[in-house]
Scaffold this motif. Structure first.
Motif, PDB file in Angstrom:
ATOM      1  N   SER A 164       0.785  -1.059   0.042  1.00 36.59           N
ATOM      2  CA  SER A 164      -0.012   0.177  -0.090  1.00 36.59           C
ATOM      3  C   SER A 164       0.877   1.250   0.043  1.00 36.59           C
ATOM      4  CB  SER A 164      -0.918  -0.093   1.179  1.00 36.59           C
ATOM      5  OG  SER A 164      -0.370   0.468   2.274  1.00 36.59           O
ATOM      6  N   ARG A 165       0.401   2.619  -0.377  1.00 33.95           N
ATOM      7  CA  ARG A 165       1.004   3.540  -0.500  1.00 33.95           C
ATOM      8  C   ARG A 165       1.478   3.949   1.250  1.00 33.95           C
ATOM      9  NH1 ARG A 165       1.418   6.672  -4.563  1.00 33.95           N
ATOM     10  NH2 ARG A 165      -0.721   5.856  -5.340  1.00 33.95           N
ATOM     11  N   GLY A 166       0.992   3.284   2.055  1.00 34.57           N
ATOM     12  CA  GLY A 166       1.270   3.839   3.467  1.00 34.57           C
ATOM     13  C   GLY A 166       0.367   4.431   4.315  1.00 34.57           C
ATOM     14  N   CYS A 167       0.855   5.119   5.412  1.00 35.01           N
ATOM     15  CA  CYS A 167       0.146   5.669   6.319  1.00 35.01           C
ATOM     16  C   CYS A 167       0.448   6.995   6.616  1.00 35.01           C
ATOM     17  CB  CYS A 167       0.071   5.030   7.619  1.00 35.01           C
ATOM     18  SG  CYS A 167      -0.807   5.590   9.240  1.00 35.01           S
ATOM     19  N   SER A 168      -0.402   8.042   6.550  1.00 35.33           N
ATOM     20  CA  SER A 168       0.024   9.448   6.873  1.00 35.33           C
ATOM     21  C   SER A 168      -0.411   9.904   8.219  1.00 35.33           C
ATOM     22  CB  SER A 168      -0.386  10.402   5.882  1.00 35.33           C
ATOM     23  OG  SER A 168      -1.700  10.434   5.654  1.00 35.33           O
ATOM     24  N   GLY A 169      -1.398   9.008   8.854  1.00 35.18           N
ATOM     25  CA  GLY A 169      -1.586   9.386  10.143  1.00 35.18           C
ATOM     26  C   GLY A 169      -3.213  10.123  10.181  1.00 35.18           C
ATOM     27  N   ASN A 170      -3.744  10.486   9.051  1.00 37.17           N
ATOM     28  CA  ASN A 170      -5.002  10.906   8.842  1.00 37.17           C
ATOM     29  C   ASN A 170      -5.621  10.374   7.520  1.00 37.17           C
ATOM     30  OD1 ASN A 170      -3.862  12.396   6.968  1.00 37.17           O
ATOM     31  ND2 ASN A 170      -3.859  14.167   7.553  1.00 37.17           N
ATOM     32  N   ARG A 171      -6.788  10.928   7.288  1.00 31.42           N
ATOM     33  CA  ARG A 171      -7.469  10.407   6.096  1.00 31.42           C
ATOM     34  C   ARG A 171      -7.586  11.617   5.030  1.00 31.42           C
ATOM     35  NH1 ARG A 171     -12.273  10.558   3.346  1.00 31.42           N
ATOM     36  NH2 ARG A 171     -12.751   8.605   2.127  1.00 31.42           N
ATOM     37  N   SER A 172      -6.898  11.602   4.008  1.00 29.94           N
ATOM     38  CA  SER A 172      -7.114  12.639   3.058  1.00 29.94           C
ATOM     39  C   SER A 172      -7.000  11.926   1.495  1.00 29.94           C
ATOM     40  CB  SER A 172      -5.879  13.453   3.441  1.00 29.94           C
ATOM     41  OG  SER A 172      -5.840  14.714   2.269  1.00 29.94           O
ATOM     42  N   HIS A 173      -7.495  12.621   0.715  1.00 35.79           N
ATOM     43  CA  HIS A 173      -7.246  12.061  -0.628  1.00 35.79           C
ATOM     44  C   HIS A 173      -5.818  12.293  -1.118  1.00 35.79           C
ATOM     45  CE1 HIS A 173     -11.722  11.604  -0.783  1.00 35.79           C
ATOM     46  NE2 HIS A 173     -11.638  10.858  -1.730  1.00 35.79           N
ATOM     47  N   ILE A 174      -5.383  13.475  -0.612  1.00 32.09           N
ATOM     48  CA  ILE A 174      -4.018  13.993  -1.180  1.00 32.09           C
ATOM     49  C   ILE A 174      -2.955  13.237  -0.350  1.00 32.09           C
ATOM     50  CG2 ILE A 174      -2.348  15.737  -1.419  1.00 32.09           C
ATOM     51  CD1 ILE A 174      -4.969  16.082  -2.941  1.00 32.09           C
ATOM     52  N   TYR A 175      -1.759  12.713  -0.924  1.00 33.98           N
ATOM     53  CA  TYR A 175      -0.686  12.184  -0.222  1.00 33.98           C
ATOM     54  C   TYR A 175       0.649  12.699  -0.581  1.00 33.98           C
ATOM     55  CZ  TYR A 175      -0.029   9.901  -4.966  1.00 33.98           C
ATOM     56  OH  TYR A 175       0.542   9.646  -5.976  1.00 33.98           O
ATOM     57  N   ALA A 176       1.544  12.619   0.169  1.00 35.86           N
ATOM     58  CA  ALA A 176       2.758  13.195   0.079  1.00 35.86           C
ATOM     59  C   ALA A 176       3.818  12.223  -0.653  1.00 35.86           C
ATOM     60  CB  ALA A 176       3.582  13.128   1.516  1.00 35.86           C
ATOM     61  N   ALA A 177       4.463  12.655  -1.501  1.00 33.73           N
ATOM     62  CA  ALA A 177       5.276  11.896  -2.322  1.00 33.73           C
ATOM     63  C   ALA A 177       6.422  10.831  -1.634  1.00 33.73           C
ATOM     64  CB  ALA A 177       6.094  12.740  -3.357  1.00 33.73           C
ATOM     65  N   ASP A 178       6.617  11.290  -0.399  1.00 36.02           N
ATOM     66  CA  ASP A 178       7.471  10.680   0.148  1.00 36.02           C
ATOM     67  C   ASP A 178       7.061   9.800   1.296  1.00 36.02           C
ATOM     68  OD1 ASP A 178       6.676  12.292   1.959  1.00 36.02           O
ATOM     69  OD2 ASP A 178       8.685  13.295   2.817  1.00 36.02           O
ATOM     70  N   MET A 179       6.024   9.242   1.200  1.00 35.79           N
ATOM     71  CA  MET A 179       5.281   8.312   2.242  1.00 35.79           C
ATOM     72  C   MET A 179       5.902   6.898   2.068  1.00 35.79           C
ATOM     73  SD  MET A 179       1.167   8.833   1.927  1.00 35.79           S
ATOM     74  CE  MET A 179       1.037   7.705   3.182  1.00 35.79           C
ATOM     75  N   VAL A 180       6.165   6.414   3.160  1.00 36.85           N
ATOM     76  CA  VAL A 180       6.705   4.919   3.263  1.00 36.85           C
ATOM     77  C   VAL A 180       5.758   3.820   3.173  1.00 36.85           C
ATOM     78  CG1 VAL A 180       7.954   3.488   4.732  1.00 36.85           C
ATOM     79  CG2 VAL A 180       8.368   5.979   4.947  1.00 36.85           C
ATOM     80  N   PRO A 181       6.003   3.009   2.064  1.00 39.35           N
ATOM     81  CA  PRO A 181       4.862   2.050   1.681  1.00 39.35           C
ATOM     82  C   PRO A 181       4.837   1.035   2.816  1.00 39.35           C
ATOM     83  CG  PRO A 181       6.464   2.322  -0.262  1.00 39.35           C
ATOM     84  CD  PRO A 181       6.840   2.873   1.128  1.00 39.35           C
ATOM     85  N   THR A 182       3.609   0.466   2.880  1.00 37.42           N
ATOM     86  CA  THR A 182       3.098  -0.780   3.870  1.00 37.42           C
ATOM     87  C   THR A 182       3.162  -1.905   3.089  1.00 37.42           C
ATOM     88  OG1 THR A 182       1.830   0.510   5.328  1.00 37.42           O
ATOM     89  CG2 THR A 182       1.678  -1.799   5.347  1.00 37.42           C
ATOM     90  N   VAL A 183       4.265  -2.753   3.487  1.00 38.92           N
ATOM     91  CA  VAL A 183       4.517  -4.074   2.568  1.00 38.92           C
ATOM     92  C   VAL A 183       4.238  -5.309   3.522  1.00 38.92           C
ATOM     93  CG1 VAL A 183       6.406  -5.481   1.556  1.00 38.92           C
ATOM     94  CG2 VAL A 183       6.318  -3.027   1.519  1.00 38.92           C
ATOM     95  N   PHE A 184       3.257  -6.319   3.096  1.00 39.15           N
ATOM     96  CA  PHE A 184       2.815  -7.357   3.728  1.00 39.15           C
ATOM     97  C   PHE A 184       2.684  -8.502   2.871  1.00 39.15           C
ATOM     98  CE2 PHE A 184      -1.075 -10.173   4.449  1.00 39.15           C
ATOM     99  CZ  PHE A 184      -0.754 -10.470   5.773  1.00 39.15           C
ATOM    100  N   ALA A 185       3.178  -9.736   3.501  1.00 39.47           N
ATOM    101  CA  ALA A 185       3.235 -10.874   2.688  1.00 39.47           C
ATOM    102  C   ALA A 185       2.763 -12.044   3.497  1.00 39.47           C
ATOM    103  CB  ALA A 185       4.430 -11.210   2.013  1.00 39.47           C
ATOM    104  N   CYS A 186       1.946 -12.847   2.986  1.00 39.54           N
ATOM    105  CA  CYS A 186       1.491 -14.130   3.702  1.00 39.54           C
ATOM    106  C   CYS A 186       1.267 -15.378   2.920  1.00 39.54           C
ATOM    107  CB  CYS A 186       0.085 -14.071   4.656  1.00 39.54           C
ATOM    108  SG  CYS A 186      -1.256 -13.597   3.807  1.00 39.54           S
ATOM    109  N   CYS A 187       1.252 -16.609   3.567  1.00 38.41           N
ATOM    110  CA  CYS A 187       1.196 -17.761   2.749  1.00 38.41           C
ATOM    111  C   CYS A 187       0.041 -18.647   3.054  1.00 38.41           C
ATOM    112  CB  CYS A 187       2.244 -18.643   3.142  1.00 38.41           C
ATOM    113  SG  CYS A 187       3.963 -17.995   2.550  1.00 38.41           S
ATOM    114  N   SER A 188      -0.532 -19.354   2.210  1.00 40.05           N
ATOM    115  CA  SER A 188      -1.408 -20.425   2.424  1.00 40.05           C
ATOM    116  C   SER A 188      -1.451 -21.619   1.465  1.00 40.05           C
ATOM    117  CB  SER A 188      -2.990 -19.628   2.163  1.00 40.05           C
ATOM    118  OG  SER A 188      -2.957 -19.002   0.815  1.00 40.05           O
ATOM    119  N   PRO A 189      -1.735 -22.848   1.795  1.00 40.02           N
ATOM    120  CA  PRO A 189      -1.547 -23.829   1.108  1.00 40.02           C
ATOM    121  C   PRO A 189      -2.292 -23.971  -0.055  1.00 40.02           C
ATOM    122  CG  PRO A 189      -2.143 -24.374   3.421  1.00 40.02           C
ATOM    123  CD  PRO A 189      -2.458 -22.899   3.172  1.00 40.02           C
ATOM    124  N   ILE A 190      -1.659 -24.625  -1.246  1.00 40.12           N
ATOM    125  CA  ILE A 190      -2.538 -24.885  -2.359  1.00 40.12           C
ATOM    126  C   ILE A 190      -2.168 -26.338  -2.730  1.00 40.12           C
ATOM    127  CG2 ILE A 190      -2.367 -22.795  -3.092  1.00 40.12           C
ATOM    128  CD1 ILE A 190       0.061 -23.053  -5.210  1.00 40.12           C
TER     129      ILE A 190
END
Length: 283
Positions: free
Chosen positions: A90-116
């Motif tokens: 995701s683009r990350g978290c700025s601490g509030n809800r706004s359609h506008i975002y800062a160019a230097d935001m730190v992304p949120t990176v998440f990964a998980c596994c499931s059996p197939i």
């Protein structure tokens, strides 16, 4: 599948938390990939990561990670074998809800596994054909971006379930695009046809593999516009996705596809898939 990856750390899934102000949660401002691993090895991993980079560039997120190392380690930490890895950025978290975002935001990176299930080891006889309906494509205009904004896909799949079938094939401006979570192909007189690649469809890694394997085996293919009449008159209809490979569609809108059985060209393609997968996993 107890271990997940979150923002540079491998942690227990019970410890993984994300801010309620994360833009992925608030706006669906995020992209994702689903990557199968068989025997602990990524299947078409490079192609998945290339598509991920396309999605990230398209929405201007900069996430500098060694994805191959991270995902392979995550699979190993969850026991290896046959697993599907879900990766979301995701683009990350700025601490509030706004359609506008800062160019230097730190992304949120998440990964998980499931059996197939290793569908290739199970064999063609284990692949059940599916039934489908055709319904309106309500998605936005940039379907080539693998966004987590999947509400239209969810709604058409629920429509399919309520109709007692397995899949929803979507149509826009009179032309078929793809399924709710899959690409679409049909066979007519020995030729494989699939909708043209563009912003209207996701460039599926399995779709591209089908075209590659067909070319190597001398099976003709064409990327064309497909309308409803052409779909319903097909000799065979297939759907494809990373975890399902290539699956025959036996019925559409209550009407059988041809004689309602798995087609011979599908059986040939599944054989080619199985050989490719075995060579890759044993190489």
């Amino acid at each position: 599948m107890d271990t997940v990856f979150l923002n540079g750390e491998f942690i227990a899934q019970q410890q993984a938390t994300v801010s309620v102000f994360d833009r992925g949660f608030l706006f669906g401002d995020s992209v994702y990939e689903v990557i199968p691993f068989y025997r602990g090895r990524g299947f078409r991993l490079d192609e998945h990561l290339q598509r991920l980079e396309h999605s990230l560039r398209a929405i201007q997120i900069n996430a500098d990670y060694d994805w191959k190392t991270i995902l392979t380690r995550l699979v190993d930490m969850n026991g290896g074998g046959n697993l599907s890895v879900y990766l979301q950025i995701s683009r990350g978290c700025s601490g509030n809800r706004s359609h506008i975002y800062a160019a230097d935001m730190v992304p949120t990176v998440f990964a998980c596994c499931s059996p197939i299930k290793n569908i290739y080891a199970a064999g063609a006889d284990s692949i059940a054909g599916v039934r489908a309906i055709v319904t309106a494509d309500l998605r936005w205009g940039r379907c080539d971006i693998k966004s987590t904004g999947l509400l239209p896909n969810i709604l058409v799949m629920q429509q399919a379930r309520q109709a007692g079938v397995d899949e929803a094939l979507m149509i826009r401006d009179g032309l078929l695009t793809e399924g709710a979570s899959c690409n679409l192909m049909l066979v007519d007189k020995g030729v494989i046809y699939t909708p043209k690649r563009g912003s209207e469809i996701l460039g599926g890694t399995t779709r591209e593999l089908i075209l590659e394997l067909a070319a190597e085996d001398g099976i003709p293919t064409q990327e064309v516009d497909i309308d409803y009449d052409r779909l319903m008159a097909a000799d065979e209809v297939w759907i494809s996705s990373s975890t399902r490979a290539v699956v025959p569609v036996l019925e559409i809108d209550g009407q059988p596809v041809a004689d309602g059985n798995k087609g011979p060209l599908w059986a040939r393609m599944f054989e080619l898939f199985t050989r490719y997968q075995n060579d890759l996993m044993n190489g």
